[in-house]
Write an enzyme that holds these catalytic residues in place. Structure first.
Site, PDB file in Angstrom:
ATOM      1  N   SER A 107       0.827  -1.214   0.000  1.00 22.70           N
ATOM      2  CA  SER A 107       0.000   0.000   0.000  1.00 22.70           C
ATOM      3  C   SER A 107       0.858   1.259   0.000  1.00 22.70           C
ATOM      4  O   SER A 107       1.941   1.283   0.597  1.00 22.70           O
ATOM      5  CB  SER A 107      -0.866  -0.017   1.266  1.00 22.70           C
ATOM      6  OG  SER A 107      -1.459   1.239   1.479  1.00 22.70           O
ATOM      7  N   TYR A 130      -2.213   5.598  -4.625  1.00 20.38           N
ATOM      8  CA  TYR A 130      -3.411   6.432  -4.467  1.00 20.38           C
ATOM      9  C   TYR A 130      -3.358   7.590  -5.436  1.00 20.38           C
ATOM     10  O   TYR A 130      -2.310   7.903  -5.999  1.00 20.38           O
ATOM     11  CB  TYR A 130      -3.528   6.922  -3.016  1.00 20.38           C
ATOM     12  CG  TYR A 130      -4.223   5.913  -2.145  1.00 20.38           C
ATOM     13  CD1 TYR A 130      -5.533   5.553  -2.414  1.00 20.38           C
ATOM     14  CD2 TYR A 130      -3.578   5.298  -1.087  1.00 20.38           C
ATOM     15  CE1 TYR A 130      -6.186   4.599  -1.638  1.00 20.38           C
ATOM     16  CE2 TYR A 130      -4.225   4.354  -0.304  1.00 20.38           C
ATOM     17  CZ  TYR A 130      -5.527   4.013  -0.591  1.00 20.38           C
ATOM     18  OH  TYR A 130      -6.170   3.075   0.162  1.00 20.38           O
ATOM     19  N   THR A 156      -5.719   2.713  -6.968  1.00 19.53           N
ATOM     20  CA  THR A 156      -6.979   2.608  -6.224  1.00 19.53           C
ATOM     21  C   THR A 156      -7.790   3.855  -6.505  1.00 19.53           C
ATOM     22  O   THR A 156      -7.332   4.973  -6.235  1.00 19.53           O
ATOM     23  CB  THR A 156      -6.701   2.470  -4.719  1.00 19.53           C
ATOM     24  OG1 THR A 156      -5.946   1.281  -4.510  1.00 19.53           O
ATOM     25  CG2 THR A 156      -7.998   2.368  -3.919  1.00 19.53           C
ATOM     26  N   LYS A 252      -8.238  -0.621  -9.165  1.00 18.66           N
ATOM     27  CA  LYS A 252      -8.946  -1.235  -8.030  1.00 18.66           C
ATOM     28  C   LYS A 252      -9.991  -0.274  -7.467  1.00 18.66           C
ATOM     29  O   LYS A 252      -9.702   0.914  -7.270  1.00 18.66           O
ATOM     30  CB  LYS A 252      -7.917  -1.594  -6.953  1.00 18.66           C
ATOM     31  CG  LYS A 252      -8.504  -2.134  -5.662  1.00 18.66           C
ATOM     32  CD  LYS A 252      -7.412  -2.695  -4.759  1.00 18.66           C
ATOM     33  CE  LYS A 252      -7.958  -3.151  -3.432  1.00 18.66           C
ATOM     34  NZ  LYS A 252      -8.279  -2.050  -2.523  1.00 18.66           N
ATOM     35  N   HIS A 276     -13.534  -1.430  -1.210  1.00 16.12           N
ATOM     36  CA  HIS A 276     -12.500  -1.085  -0.221  1.00 16.12           C
ATOM     37  C   HIS A 276     -12.807  -1.750   1.128  1.00 16.12           C
ATOM     38  O   HIS A 276     -12.641  -1.159   2.196  1.00 16.12           O
ATOM     39  CB  HIS A 276     -12.438   0.438  -0.058  1.00 16.12           C
ATOM     40  CG  HIS A 276     -11.058   0.969   0.210  1.00 16.12           C
ATOM     41  ND1 HIS A 276     -10.291   1.578  -0.735  1.00 16.12           N
ATOM     42  CD2 HIS A 276     -10.315   0.980   1.346  1.00 16.12           C
ATOM     43  CE1 HIS A 276      -9.141   1.951  -0.205  1.00 16.12           C
ATOM     44  NE2 HIS A 276      -9.118   1.587   1.057  1.00 16.12           N
TER      45      HIS A 276
HETATM   46  C1  GLV Z   1      -6.858   2.901   3.526  1.00  8.43           C
HETATM   47  O1  GLV Z   1      -6.710   2.339   2.494  1.00  8.43           O
HETATM   48  C2  GLV Z   1      -7.901   2.624   4.444  1.00  8.43           C
HETATM   49  O2  GLV Z   1      -8.909   2.017   4.039  1.00  8.43           O
HETATM   50  O3  GLV Z   1      -7.767   3.005   5.599  1.00  8.43           O
END
Ligand code: GLV
Length: 387
Positions: A107, A130, A156, A252, A276
């Site tokens: 991530s 991101y 994402t 995603k 998510h």
């Molecule tokens: C980050 O991706 C979260 O969902 O906190």
């Protein structure tokens, strides 16, 4: 090691060993948590068709995800703050994944940096990115991923703003944790976790601190996302990101066939149907219900993966039978990591693999690549007819 037979066993140990702030961060959905709950419970509405007296010897769960060989159709999803669940958590999870033969996706919001993970692993991993306003930071992130030999970038697209998870607000979530009487009292009961954290220097957002400009509190996820994330994101901008990365690209956070078509048009190699983990739009459909219309729209043109809600090999089997090429697991491996580090992630993968392999056999199949919808009994209207 205690006897672990299911993911729930790892979760129980995880809950005991990791500070409440980080357990809560993992185990939350946004607002009422309806979508978070239904992501998992909706799998229970789909039944598997038992078949008998079919040769089930010599089975294989091996397949490919974006052209890369995998030992089962599962990838480790990007999870923020993984290095707060267990010291050097991203490195440990990546190592477990590479030994098991499944992809690990790091991530942007990790504690260990891209470079940390690359220098402590031997196989390429995927890098999640991101969508931030700062072009220099974005280009840098893609360049760093390239230098680290990442074999895919994952953009994402469902987090232009951070969904509200009540517990994170109440706990004052940060990395490293702010020392308040309450957080200290709780951390003092988590001895193993604390001893681990004392062994490492990796306690900050490793991809951000020293790389992102204009962030007033780089320890706070809420502050960082609110200041840096691009709320005016559109598909033209995503096309710009596509130009910053010339390797395989996965998008995603797709829940609607129209967005799936857009992702196809910007040149993605795969999409991930995901809400998510129920952490963004509460009240959205579960991802397993959203899968079929997306398969109908783009399934013959692009690889479709499924994320959110997977807690067992049976869930993986159901999603694959509905057309997903692979599934991403987040919480399921974080439970293992928090419970017992790298060995716990391996355990989570073993549990899911065993469930997948045996359930596939009991449905009359020996090769995951041959599994199709015929093994399922899906109730009429499962994916809904909505007005
Ligand atoms: C980050 O991706 C979260 O969902 O906190």
């Amino acid at each position: 090691m205690p006897v672990i037979t299911e993911i729930e066993d790892l979760k129980r140990i995880y809950r005991r060993r990791v500070p409440k702030m980080f357990y809560d961060y993992c185990e939350s959905g946004s607002w009422s948590e309806q979508t978070f709950r239904e992501n998992s419970s909706d799998f229970d509405d789909i039944y598997l068709r038992q078949r008998v007296a079919l040769d089930m010897a010599n089975r294989s769960t091996a397949t490919q995800l974006i052209g890369q060989d995998v030992s089962m159709p599962v990838a480790l999803a990007p999870v923020g703050l993984t290095g707060m669940q267990h010291f050097d958590g991203e490195i440990k999870a990546a190592r477990a994944a590479e030994k098991f033969g499944v992809p690990y996706c790091l991530s942007t919001m990790s504690i260990c940096s891209i470079e940390d993970v690359a220098s402590n692993t031997s196989k390429p991993f995927w890098m999640q990115v991101y969508t931030l306003k700062d072009d220099t930071f974005m280009q840098n992130l893609f360049d760093r991923a390239k230098d680290a030999n990442c074999s895919a970038a994952v953009i994402t697209v469902d987090l232009q703003l951070l969904g509200q998870r009540h517990k994170d607000v109440k706990n004052g979530l940060s990395a490293p944790p702010k020392l308040t009487p309450k957080s200290i009292a709780n951390m003092m009961t988590k001895v193993q976790w604390g001893l681990g954290m004392l062994q490492t220097k990796r306690r900050f957002f490793g991809n951000i601190v020293g790389h992102a400009k204009g962030v007033s509190d780089a320890s706070s996820l809420t502050t960082w996302t609110a200041e840096s994330f691009d709320q005016s994101l559109n598909w033209d901008r995503i096309r710009e990101f596509r130009k910053m990365w010339d390797g395989p690209l996965i998008i995603k956070g797709i829940m609607d066939p129209r967005d799936a078509l857009q992702a196809l048009n910007v040149g993605a190699d795969a999409i991930v149907v995901s809400n998510h983990g129920g952490r963004q739009l509460d009240g959205a459909l579960s991802s397993i219900r959203a899968l079929e219309p997306i398969m109908d729209a783009v399934g013959d043109k692009i690889e479709v993966h499924l994320d959110s809600g997977i807690r067992s090999g049976q869930d993986v089997l159901k999603a694959v039978a509905m057309g997903a090429k692979g599934c991403w697991i987040g919480r399921a491996y974080v439970y293992g990591l928090g419970a017992m580090g790298e060995a716990g992630v391996t355990k989570a993968l073993e549990v899911i693999h065993k469930e997948l392999d045996m359930s596939m056999a009991l449905c009359g199949h020996r090769d995951i690549k041959g599994v199709d919808r015929d093994i399922l009994m899906v109730p009429k209207g499962f994916s809904g007819e909505w007005e």
